[in-house]
Design a protein around this motif. Structure first.
Motif, short mmCIF file in Angstrom:
data_model
loop_
_atom_site.label_atom_id
_atom_site.label_comp_id
_atom_site.label_asym_id
_atom_site.label_seq_id
_atom_site.Cartn_x
_atom_site.Cartn_y
_atom_site.Cartn_z
N GLY A 164 0.73 -1.29 -0.05
CA GLY A 164 -0.03 -0.02 0.07
C GLY A 164 0.82 1.27 -0.13
O GLY A 164 1.86 1.21 0.53
N GLY A 165 0.31 2.25 -0.66
CA GLY A 165 1.11 3.66 -0.64
C GLY A 165 0.11 4.75 -0.84
O GLY A 165 -1.08 4.51 -1.18
N SER A 166 0.71 5.79 -1.31
CA SER A 166 0.01 7.05 -1.91
C SER A 166 0.66 7.87 -2.68
O SER A 166 2.18 8.02 -2.71
CB SER A 166 -0.68 7.69 -0.70
N PHE A 167 0.08 8.89 -3.41
CA PHE A 167 0.73 9.87 -4.29
C PHE A 167 -0.11 11.03 -4.37
O PHE A 167 -1.37 10.74 -4.42
CB PHE A 167 1.30 9.35 -5.58
N HIS A 168 0.16 12.23 -4.63
CA HIS A 168 -0.59 13.21 -4.60
C HIS A 168 -0.21 14.54 -5.62
O HIS A 168 1.13 14.26 -6.05
CB HIS A 168 -0.85 13.78 -3.45
N ILE A 169 -0.90 15.29 -6.06
CA ILE A 169 -0.91 16.38 -6.97
C ILE A 169 -1.21 17.56 -6.21
O ILE A 169 -2.24 17.73 -6.16
CB ILE A 169 -1.42 16.21 -8.36
N ALA A 170 -0.19 18.38 -5.49
CA ALA A 170 -0.78 19.55 -4.58
C ALA A 170 0.22 20.65 -4.87
O ALA A 170 1.36 20.40 -5.50
CB ALA A 170 -0.58 18.97 -3.21
N PRO A 171 -0.26 21.87 -4.90
CA PRO A 171 0.45 23.04 -5.00
C PRO A 171 1.51 23.35 -4.12
O PRO A 171 1.27 22.74 -2.76
CB PRO A 171 -0.56 24.20 -5.10
N GLY A 172 2.33 24.46 -4.08
CA GLY A 172 3.17 24.78 -3.05
C GLY A 172 4.56 24.25 -2.69
O GLY A 172 4.69 22.97 -3.38
N GLN A 173 5.52 24.72 -2.04
CA GLN A 173 6.80 24.20 -2.07
C GLN A 173 6.75 23.10 -1.01
O GLN A 173 6.14 23.29 -0.12
CB GLN A 173 7.76 25.54 -1.60
N SER A 174 7.35 22.01 -1.31
CA SER A 174 7.28 21.02 -0.35
C SER A 174 8.72 20.91 0.51
O SER A 174 9.82 21.13 -0.06
CB SER A 174 7.16 19.56 -1.05
N PHE A 175 8.41 20.38 1.75
CA PHE A 175 9.54 20.20 2.76
C PHE A 175 9.45 19.13 3.83
O PHE A 175 8.14 18.76 3.75
CB PHE A 175 9.91 21.53 3.30
N SER A 176 10.08 18.81 4.41
CA SER A 176 10.05 17.42 5.41
C SER A 176 10.29 18.04 7.07
O SER A 176 11.10 18.93 7.26
CB SER A 176 11.10 16.50 5.32
N ILE A 177 9.26 17.95 7.72
CA ILE A 177 9.41 18.08 9.22
C ILE A 177 9.24 16.86 9.98
O ILE A 177 8.38 16.05 9.97
CB ILE A 177 8.26 19.12 9.76
N ASN A 178 10.15 16.49 10.80
CA ASN A 178 10.22 15.18 11.37
C ASN A 178 9.87 13.89 10.49
O ASN A 178 8.93 13.17 11.04
CB ASN A 178 9.27 15.20 12.62
N HIS A 179 10.45 13.71 9.36
CA HIS A 179 10.14 12.81 8.36
C HIS A 179 8.80 12.85 7.78
O HIS A 179 8.41 11.74 7.72
CB HIS A 179 10.67 11.56 8.84
N VAL A 180 8.37 13.88 7.93
CA VAL A 180 6.76 14.17 7.45
C VAL A 180 6.75 14.98 6.09
O VAL A 180 7.32 15.91 6.25
CB VAL A 180 5.72 14.66 8.39
N HIS A 181 6.08 14.53 5.15
CA HIS A 181 6.27 15.49 3.81
C HIS A 181 5.14 16.65 4.03
O HIS A 181 3.63 16.25 4.10
CB HIS A 181 5.77 14.30 2.89
N ILE A 182 5.40 17.59 3.74
CA ILE A 182 4.43 18.82 3.93
C ILE A 182 4.75 19.82 2.76
O ILE A 182 5.83 20.08 2.33
CB ILE A 182 4.82 19.61 5.51
N HIS A 183 3.62 20.46 2.45
CA HIS A 183 3.45 21.61 1.37
C HIS A 183 2.92 22.79 2.10
O HIS A 183 2.45 22.91 2.92
CB HIS A 183 2.44 21.20 0.09
N ASP A 184 3.81 23.76 1.50
CA ASP A 184 3.53 25.35 1.86
C ASP A 184 2.34 25.66 0.97
O ASP A 184 2.45 26.37 0.02
CB ASP A 184 4.69 26.23 1.95
#
Length: 421
Positions: free
Chosen positions: A27-47
């Motif tokens: 199982g997994g996931s993928f996405h299409i989202a706007p904004g610059q991406s970065f990681s906090i505590n190994h968590v993928h986050i978009h601005d």
């Protein structure tokens, strides 16, 4: 990405995305989202702050999405040519995909490995004002079924023709069997409609407990030094039930005070990452429904797991298969079987092994259902079997007689020709 011009263009222009990805068979996931991406505590986050306004449009068209080669008669491309219009700005679209591995063997013997899938779609408006969490974009989460569907193309042979002829000879058995089958199926269909009328639709319920509401936790102070010291010496016993939605999810048992950062659930495990913290555990019972003795409804019962080192993370990946068991009395039992894959690792800041100590369960539901039915043979079934035996004896005797008669005639003719010459 940080320029004002880019943000303005993103609110006016669209884009076209195409290509392929190779992913692991899990199982997994993928996405299409706007904004610059970065990681906090190994968590993928978009601005996504510039894109949460009502002007940002997430309408989209899926021309084609598949997980393997296309098969025309199978459900390998249910999302093709899907047009979705966003009713409001800054909307979040979620697609929950259930993938079933499929093997298609052609008449020529060529094997085609592909995947079918079904989709559940959700959408919501992301708004800081209303408190609806998330971020605008298109998100795909996929889960693989532990079962495989196999299609095989075949052609009838001469042997098949011979069996059809034998079936015609045993006409009594065939007619009696059809009548019995029609009557049995009709009664079952009527019975199912009566039973289905007794059941209510599945209740969707969200459970968000507050630890302070429980008697066991009212005298606890999660931030106190004493609590951290006791956690390194004492164990605990946890039991109870949970109601969850009929979709993939997870739950865990982990130490430390919990809180949220950017809508991400996080534990403060800093006091428990030392080698003294022991995550050994025993699972007395875990099931997803009523117990059935002959089915795989409780494979984790009485499992004893000892932690070889301190601050270990145990992960259980559970594949759930919905199961319907119809007893001889007609009672229907809805339950679930499941299989488990187990992983474990030592969480250490020194070695760079990410994670947090505790016991984590991730479960995925299969889109297929297994059905068990208890039946008993009736007098009509016994009568049709007797007719089949009699018809079979008659058919075999006729074949043997024909072979013997033909052979004797051939020998007799040869003898007569010998005498004549």
């Amino acid at each position: 990405m940080s320029s004002r011009t880019h943000s303005d263009n993103a609110l006016k222009e669209g884009c076209q995305i195409y290509g392929t990805m190779e992913v692991n068979r899990m199982g997994g996931s993928f996405h299409i989202a706007p904004g610059q991406s970065f990681s906090i505590n190994h968590v993928h986050i978009h601005d996504v702050q510039p894109y949460t306004s009502s002007s940002f449009n997430t309408s989209h068209t899926i021309k084609h999405l598949s997980f393997g080669e296309r098969i025309n008669f199978a459900n390998t491309h249910p999302l093709d040519e899907l047009h979705v219009a966003a009713d409001e700005g800054a909307m979040m679209f979620q697609y929950y995909i259930k993938i079933v591995p499929t093997l298609y063997i052609k008449r020529s013997g060529e094997a085609v490995h592909t995947n079918q899938f079904s989709v559940t779609r959700h959408q919501k408006v992301v708004s800081i004002i209303t408190g609806e969490s998330g971020m605008p974009g298109i998100f795909f989460s996929y889960e693989l079924s532990p079962l495989m569907v196999k299609y095989t193309e075949t052609e009838n042979s001469i042997g098949h023709l011979a069996t059809n002829i034998c079936a015609i000879v045993g006409g009594i058995y065939t007619v009696a069997g059809i009548l019995y089958s029609m009557l049995h199926t009709s009664l079952n269909a009527i019975k199912k409609k009566i039973e289905l009328g007794k059941f209510n639709a599945y209740r969707a319920k969200r459970w968000n407990p507050v630890p302070e509401d429980f008697v066991q936790c009212q005298n606890e102070k999660m931030s106190s030094r004493t609590h951290s010291d006791n956690a390194l010496k004492e164990g605990c016993q946890i039991y109870g039930t949970m109601e969850v939605n009929r979709m993939g999810g997870s739950f865990h048992i982990a130490p430390g005070q919990s809180f949220s950062i950017n809508h991400v659930h996080i534990h403060d495990v800093q006091p428990y990452t030392s080698s003294s913290f022991n995550t050994s555990h025993t699972i007395k019972h875990l099931s997803f429904g009523e117990r059935i003795n002959f089915a795989n409804t409780h494979p984790l019962d009485e499992l004893h797991v000892a932690a070889d080192e301190g601050a270990m993370m145990f992960q259980y990946y559970i594949k759930i298969v919905p199961t319907l068991y119809i007893k001889r009395s007609g009672e229907a039992v809805h339950t679930n079987q499941f299989s488990v894959t187990r992983h474990q690792k030592v969480v250490s800041i020194i070695t760079g092994e990410s994670g947090m100590p505790g016991i984590f369960f991730s479960y995925e539901l299969s889109p297929l259902m297994v059905k068990y039915t208890e039946t008993e043979n009736s007098i009509g079934h016994l009568a049709t079997n007797i007719c089949a035996i009699v018809g079979g004896i008659y058919t075999v005797a006729g074949i043997l007689y024909s072979m013997l008669h033909t052979s004797l005639n051939a020998i007799k003719k040869k003898i007569e020709l010998g005498k004549f010459s």
